[in-house]
Structure formats: structure tokens, C-alpha cells
Motif scaffolding. Structure first.
Motif, PDB file in Angstrom:
ATOM      1  N   TYR A  52      -4.472   2.966   8.330  1.00  0.00           N
ATOM      2  CA  TYR A  52      -4.808   1.697   7.674  1.00  0.00           C
ATOM      3  C   TYR A  52      -4.398   0.474   8.492  1.00  0.00           C
ATOM      4  N   GLY A  53      -3.619   0.719   9.550  1.00  0.00           N
ATOM      5  CA  GLY A  53      -3.221  -0.407  10.393  1.00  0.00           C
ATOM      6  C   GLY A  53      -2.360  -1.411   9.647  1.00  0.00           C
ATOM      7  N   GLU A  54      -1.668  -0.932   8.631  1.00  0.00           N
ATOM      8  CA  GLU A  54      -0.729  -1.790   7.890  1.00  0.00           C
ATOM      9  C   GLU A  54       0.372  -0.892   7.345  1.00  0.00           C
ATOM     10  N   ARG A  55       1.486  -1.492   6.933  1.00  0.00           N
ATOM     11  CA  ARG A  55       2.573  -0.694   6.368  1.00  0.00           C
ATOM     12  C   ARG A  55       2.073   0.096   5.151  1.00  0.00           C
ATOM     13  N   VAL A  56       2.304   1.401   5.180  1.00  0.00           N
ATOM     14  CA  VAL A  56       2.010   2.216   3.995  1.00  0.00           C
ATOM     15  C   VAL A  56       3.288   2.977   3.652  1.00  0.00           C
ATOM     16  N   ASP A  57       3.765   2.807   2.421  1.00  0.00           N
ATOM     17  CA  ASP A  57       4.951   3.554   1.975  1.00  0.00           C
ATOM     18  C   ASP A  57       4.496   4.898   1.418  1.00  0.00           C
ATOM     19  N   VAL A  58       5.186   5.933   1.840  1.00  0.00           N
ATOM     20  CA  VAL A  58       4.738   7.295   1.525  1.00  0.00           C
ATOM     21  C   VAL A  58       5.776   8.008   0.654  1.00  0.00           C
ATOM     22  N   LEU A  59       5.269   8.695  -0.362  1.00  0.00           N
ATOM     23  CA  LEU A  59       6.129   9.550  -1.202  1.00  0.00           C
ATOM     24  C   LEU A  59       5.715  10.996  -0.990  1.00  0.00           C
ATOM     25  N   ILE A  60       6.719  11.852  -0.779  1.00  0.00           N
ATOM     26  CA  ILE A  60       6.443  13.272  -0.548  1.00  0.00           C
ATOM     27  C   ILE A  60       6.955  14.092  -1.728  1.00  0.00           C
ATOM     28  N   ARG A  62       0.841  -1.199   0.000  1.00  0.00           N
ATOM     29  CA  ARG A  62       0.000   0.000   0.000  1.00  0.00           C
ATOM     30  C   ARG A  62       0.881   1.255   0.000  1.00  0.00           C
ATOM     31  N   CYS A  63       0.555   2.193  -0.865  1.00  0.00           N
ATOM     32  CA  CYS A  63       1.359   3.419  -0.996  1.00  0.00           C
ATOM     33  C   CYS A  63       0.447   4.639  -0.891  1.00  0.00           C
ATOM     34  N   ALA A  64       1.023   5.762  -0.505  1.00  0.00           N
ATOM     35  CA  ALA A  64       0.251   7.010  -0.440  1.00  0.00           C
ATOM     36  C   ALA A  64       1.171   8.187  -0.718  1.00  0.00           C
ATOM     37  N   LEU A  88      10.512   3.597  15.058  1.00  0.00           N
ATOM     38  CA  LEU A  88       9.093   3.635  15.453  1.00  0.00           C
ATOM     39  C   LEU A  88       8.265   2.626  14.651  1.00  0.00           C
ATOM     40  N   GLY A  89       8.963   1.836  13.833  1.00  0.00           N
ATOM     41  CA  GLY A  89       8.255   0.785  13.084  1.00  0.00           C
ATOM     42  C   GLY A  89       7.600   1.261  11.797  1.00  0.00           C
ATOM     43  N   TYR A  90       8.020   2.422  11.280  1.00  0.00           N
ATOM     44  CA  TYR A  90       7.445   2.926  10.031  1.00  0.00           C
ATOM     45  C   TYR A  90       8.465   2.805   8.899  1.00  0.00           C
ATOM     46  N   SER A  91       7.956   2.761   7.641  1.00  0.00           N
ATOM     47  CA  SER A  91       8.859   2.836   6.486  1.00  0.00           C
ATOM     48  C   SER A  91       9.422   4.252   6.401  1.00  0.00           C
ATOM     49  N   LYS A  92      10.654   4.350   5.910  1.00  0.00           N
ATOM     50  CA  LYS A  92      11.217   5.692   5.697  1.00  0.00           C
ATOM     51  C   LYS A  92      10.446   6.372   4.569  1.00  0.00           C
ATOM     52  N   PRO A  93       9.941   7.586   4.771  1.00  0.00           N
ATOM     53  CA  PRO A  93       9.236   8.239   3.667  1.00  0.00           C
ATOM     54  C   PRO A  93      10.199   8.593   2.520  1.00  0.00           C
ATOM     55  N   ALA A  94       9.728   8.417   1.292  1.00  0.00           N
ATOM     56  CA  ALA A  94      10.524   8.773   0.108  1.00  0.00           C
ATOM     57  C   ALA A  94      10.188  10.200  -0.305  1.00  0.00           C
ATOM     58  N   LEU A 150       5.169  17.799  14.051  1.00  0.00           N
ATOM     59  CA  LEU A 150       3.865  17.628  13.394  1.00  0.00           C
ATOM     60  C   LEU A 150       4.023  17.392  11.895  1.00  0.00           C
ATOM     61  N   GLN A 151       4.956  18.114  11.277  1.00  0.00           N
ATOM     62  CA  GLN A 151       5.157  17.911   9.822  1.00  0.00           C
ATOM     63  C   GLN A 151       5.687  16.500   9.555  1.00  0.00           C
ATOM     64  N   ILE A 152       6.512  16.012  10.463  1.00  0.00           N
ATOM     65  CA  ILE A 152       7.049  14.650  10.318  1.00  0.00           C
ATOM     66  C   ILE A 152       5.947  13.609  10.580  1.00  0.00           C
ATOM     67  N   SER A 153       5.100  13.885  11.558  1.00  0.00           N
ATOM     68  CA  SER A 153       4.095  12.881  11.959  1.00  0.00           C
ATOM     69  C   SER A 153       3.147  12.501  10.823  1.00  0.00           C
ATOM     70  N   VAL A 154       2.836  13.460   9.957  1.00  0.00           N
ATOM     71  CA  VAL A 154       1.890  13.141   8.866  1.00  0.00           C
ATOM     72  C   VAL A 154       2.437  12.033   7.958  1.00  0.00           C
ATOM     73  N   ALA A 155       3.764  11.961   7.859  1.00  0.00           N
ATOM     74  CA  ALA A 155       4.361  10.928   7.000  1.00  0.00           C
ATOM     75  C   ALA A 155       4.016   9.523   7.502  1.00  0.00           C
ATOM     76  N   PHE A 156       3.678   9.420   8.786  1.00  0.00           N
ATOM     77  CA  PHE A 156       3.378   8.104   9.367  1.00  0.00           C
ATOM     78  C   PHE A 156       1.873   7.874   9.567  1.00  0.00           C
ATOM     79  N   LEU A 157       1.096   8.928   9.309  1.00  0.00           N
ATOM     80  CA  LEU A 157      -0.356   8.827   9.533  1.00  0.00           C
ATOM     81  C   LEU A 157      -1.017   7.731   8.683  1.00  0.00           C
ATOM     82  N   PRO A 158      -0.696   7.617   7.390  1.00  0.00           N
ATOM     83  CA  PRO A 158      -1.373   6.571   6.605  1.00  0.00           C
ATOM     84  C   PRO A 158      -1.183   5.177   7.202  1.00  0.00           C
ATOM     85  N   THR A 159       0.002   4.891   7.709  1.00  0.00           N
ATOM     86  CA  THR A 159       0.248   3.577   8.315  1.00  0.00           C
ATOM     87  C   THR A 159      -0.675   3.374   9.522  1.00  0.00           C
TER      88      THR A 159
END
Ligand code: TYM
Length: 384
Positions: free
Chosen positions: A212-220, A75-77, A240-246, A200-209
Motif C-alpha cells: 500500500y506504500g503507507e504504514r499498515v498496522d498488522v494483527l496476527i 490502515r490495518c490488516a 526497517l521503518g515498519y510498525s511492530k506487528p501485534a 519469510l514468515q516474518i516478511s509477510v508481516a511487513f508486506l501490507p505496508t
């Protein structure tokens, strides 16, 4: 402060002069966007946006990995945002136009942060109610650009903090003041709102995960000026258990004056989406150019399109046709094209764009609510 060259400083709040973008990549430690990444994207989208072909988007971190994740069904966002310090100008819409293209081509959801709190904390005086009002004004621009309301979720910090705070508490614990000072140039006299804000600006990168309660890879997709946030975000994500945002970074559209990005702090050199077309025409006619002081000298010596904000407007936003752009470049360089003519054509295109955009903005007033995250999702919860 990040000093890009002797003349150019780039931070999230300031970018002066024509920036040395190659040097910036080295200083920031990102990678140049090459044909490899562009072709990887093309293998999915079938075509390439002019902003990629022209290297307006020119640098990245893990863009290739993001595309691979997308291809393998993870899943990506998308995530981008705006600090609503005023009305939107043409520089702001540049990354949003490209983001819309990505959203359409890849069918992705977009999380869009409106940082009315950041702009309030950053301003001298001002009131939060006004920055909040501007956030809603700026949403009209997203709508006018055609970002899909069903897939675009706007978080307004001052109203939607419940979406961010469960993530922010964990992010904040990982960031020291020393890191903040190094990344943003904060000092002892910076107010603590600003010091907290990057969390707060950083936190949004992890919001999709979280949502959705699953790994979401994020592109900014965003301007290179926003990069300091992402370096910190990437450093702390794994712990923190999140993917590094791209990231995919765009260059900054220059203002119409001498040097400097188009910026709300220099309104006379910026074209706002709310400017009357006649006002915008006047700003363009008065613009600084890379031309010679007289028509005679221009014919004899030619102009300097590489350092001309008027040419950059064509290159970055207002000329889709590569051949026509190249012809304009050569006509300028050889002195066949005079600045007056070049400005008049641009003014006409910008006025046409504004007329159309403003009609769409007006129509969007009736469906702004469809963009608000609070109308579509429940905030993530600490208590599981
Ligand atoms: P802000 O409001 O300064 O800028 C919004 C977006 O526009 C880009 N930008 C430009 N791009 C091209 N040419 C210009 N002259 C120009 N000026 C600004 C910025 O790089 C940005 O992408 N703190 C942020 C708000 C924010 C955000 C985000 C931005 C929150 N989360 C995630 C990007 C991604 C801000 O004040 O942006």
C-alpha cells in the motif's frame, strides 16, 4: 526450545501435553488478554466471540494498540498462515474461524501465507510438489469457512516469492544465526532452508505496508506456538521503518489421545476436514477422556473436564452456548454425564460440521484463484 513446564514443550513444530498457558505467557513475555482489551474490541464489534469470552484467545502483544490504530483510521490488516504438511485439521481452523470473525467485524484484509517451502524443508523426504498441492487443498478450507475471497490474499511461498523477497533481503540482514538458534533450537545440522525460513514468515508481516506504500498496522491471530517468529519480527520492525506487528494468541486444541496438541504428526488423534464423517465419529468414540475407567466410578467420583480433549472440543469449537457448556462441565464433574454420552453428542456435531464443510470445500474448487495474491496485486519492488 521453549520449555513451558516440566512436562510441556512448545515450539512451532511441537507441543506436548496439556500446556501450562500462564507459564508460557511468562516465558514468552506476552501479556494476558484481559477484559480491558476485550471491551476495547467490543466497543467496535458490539459483541464478543466465544473464543474471547472463554479465553481460547488468551494472550497478546499490543492488541490494544492495534485497536486504537484501527479506531484512529490508520490502515490495518490481518495476517495468519498455514504450513501445508497435510490436510487441515480442526486445530488449524480454530484461529481461522476467529480470523474470519475479525475480518467480518472490522472489514479488514487478510494476508495468508502458505508455507509449502517450510514444510518441505522440515520434512524427512517428501517433495515440494506435494506440499504445494496441499497448499491448494488447504485454501479450500479457508473458502469453506467463508473467508472473503476479495479480502483474503494467499501467498504460496514457492510460487509467490517475488512478493516476499524484496522485504526478506532486508529482514535477513538483521537476523543472526545465534538469534535463530536461541529462538528455534536450530543446530549445526539443521538444513539452511529451515534456517532461512523464519525470514519469510516474518516478511509477510511487513508486506501490507509495502503493497500500500503507507504504514499498515498488522494483527496476527495465531496459535501461541508461532510466537517465536513475532518476537524477532517486533525487535527488528522499527529499524526497517515498519510498525511492530501485534499478536493475539490462541491456546492449542488437544488431540484425541493422551496429551499433546491436535497435530498432523499424530493423525489417529486428529480430525481432518477431509475425514469421512464416519471416520471422524470412530476417532471420537475411541478418544481418551478425563473420565473414570468405569461408569460406576464415573457416577461416584465424576470426571475431569479440564483435562479432557472431548470437553475441550466443545469448549473451543463445538458449543456456542455458554450456559450449555457450563452445564456440561458440571454434569461431568458430578458424574451425572458419562463419557459415552458426551462423545456421542460430540460425534454427531462433528459429523454434521464435516458434511457441510466438505460440500463447501467442493464448491470452492471453482473459485480458488480468487484467493491468490498474484491475481490481485503486483509484487513490491526494490527499484522505486
Ligand atoms: P501450522 O500449519 O502448524 O498451523 C496453522 C495455524 O494453526 C495453529 N494450530 C493450532 N491451533 C489450535 N490448536 C491446534 N492443535 C493447532 N495446531 C496448529 C497454528 O498456531 C497456526 O496459527 N509456520 C506456520 C505457517 C505460518 C503462519 C504464519 C502461522 C506462516 N505464517 C502466520 C500463523 C501466522 C505453520 O506451520 O503453521
Amino acid at each position: 526450545m521453549f520449555v513451558a513446564s516440566n512436562e510441556a514443550t512448545v515450539t512451532p513444530w511441537e507441543a506436548e501435553a496439556f500446556v501450562d498457558y500462564d507459564k508460557l505467557i511468562k516465558i514468552f513475555g506476552s501479556k494476558p488478554l484481559t477484559d480491558n482489551e476485550i471491551n476495547l474490541l467490543k466497543s467496535i464489534t458490539g459483541e464478543i466471540h466465544p473464543m474471547l469470552r472463554r479465553h481460547v484467545f488468551y494472550s497478546h502483544r499490543d492488541f490494544d494498540k492495534f485497536i486504537e490504530s484501527y479506531r484512529s483510521g490508520i490502515r490495518c490488516a490481518l495476517y495468519t498462515g498455514r504450513g501445508p504438511s497435510g490436510h487441515t485439521h480442526l486445530g488449524h481452523i480454530l484461529p481461522w474461524i476467529f480470523t474470519k470473525w475479525l475480518q467480518d467485524k472490522l472489514g479488514l484484509e487478510l494476508f495468508f501465507q502458505m508455507t509449502d517451502d517450510e514444510k518441505y524443508w522440515h520434512s524427512e523426504g517428501g517433495n515440494i510438489e506435494e506440499f504445494n498441492r496441499l497448499a491448494y487443498e488447504n485454501i479450500l478450507d479457508l473458502a469453506a469457512l467463508g473467508l472473503d475471497p476479495a479480502k483474503t490474499h494467499v501467498i504460496i511461498d514457492s510460487e509467490d516469492i517475488a512478493f516476499l523477497y524484496p522485504i526478506a533481503v532486508k529482514v535477513a540482514k538483521k537476523i543472526t544465526f545465534s538469534t535463530q538458534k536461541g529462538a528455534f533450537g536450530f543446530t549445526e545440522s539443521t538444513n539452511v532452508g529451515m534456517i532461512f525460513y523464519p525470514v519469510l514468515q516474518i516478511s509477510v508481516a511487513f508486506l501490507p505496508t509495502e503493497l500500500y506504500g503507507e504504514r499498515v498496522d498488522v494483527l496476527i491471530p495465531a496459535g501461541i506456538d508461532q510466537d517465536p517468529y513475532w518476537r524477532i519480527a517486533r525487535d527488528l520492525a522499527p529499524s526497517l521503518g515498519y510498525s511492530k506487528p501485534a499478536q493475539i494468541h490462541n491456546k492449542l486444541l488437544p488431540g484425541l489421545g493422551i496429551g499433546g496438541k491436535m497435530s498432523s504428526s499424530k493423525p489417529e488423534t486428529a480430525i481432518y476436514t477431509t475425514d469421512l464423517p464416519e471416520e471422524a465419529v470412530k476417532k471420537i468414540i475411541r478418544a481418551y477422556t478425563g473420565g473414570q475407567p468405569t461408569a460406576e466410578l464415573q457416577r461416584k467420583l465424576g470426571g475431569d473436564p479440564d483435562h479432557c480433549p472431548v470437553f475441550k472440543m466443545y469448549e473451543m469449537l463445538f458449543e456456542e452456548d455458554d450456559k450449555k457448556l457450563q452445564d456440561r462441565y458440571h454434569a461431568c464433574k458430578t458424574g451425572a454425564l458419562l463419557c459415552g454420552e458426551c462423545k456421542a453428542e460430540l460425534a454427531e456435531r462433528v459429523a454434521r460440521f464435516l458434511k457441510d464443510h466438505q460440500a463447501k470445500r467442493k464448491a470452492a474448487e471453482s473459485y480458488v484463484d480468487k484467493y491468490l495474491i498474484r491475481n490481485k496485486f503486483n509484487p513490491p519492488r526494490i527499484r522505486k
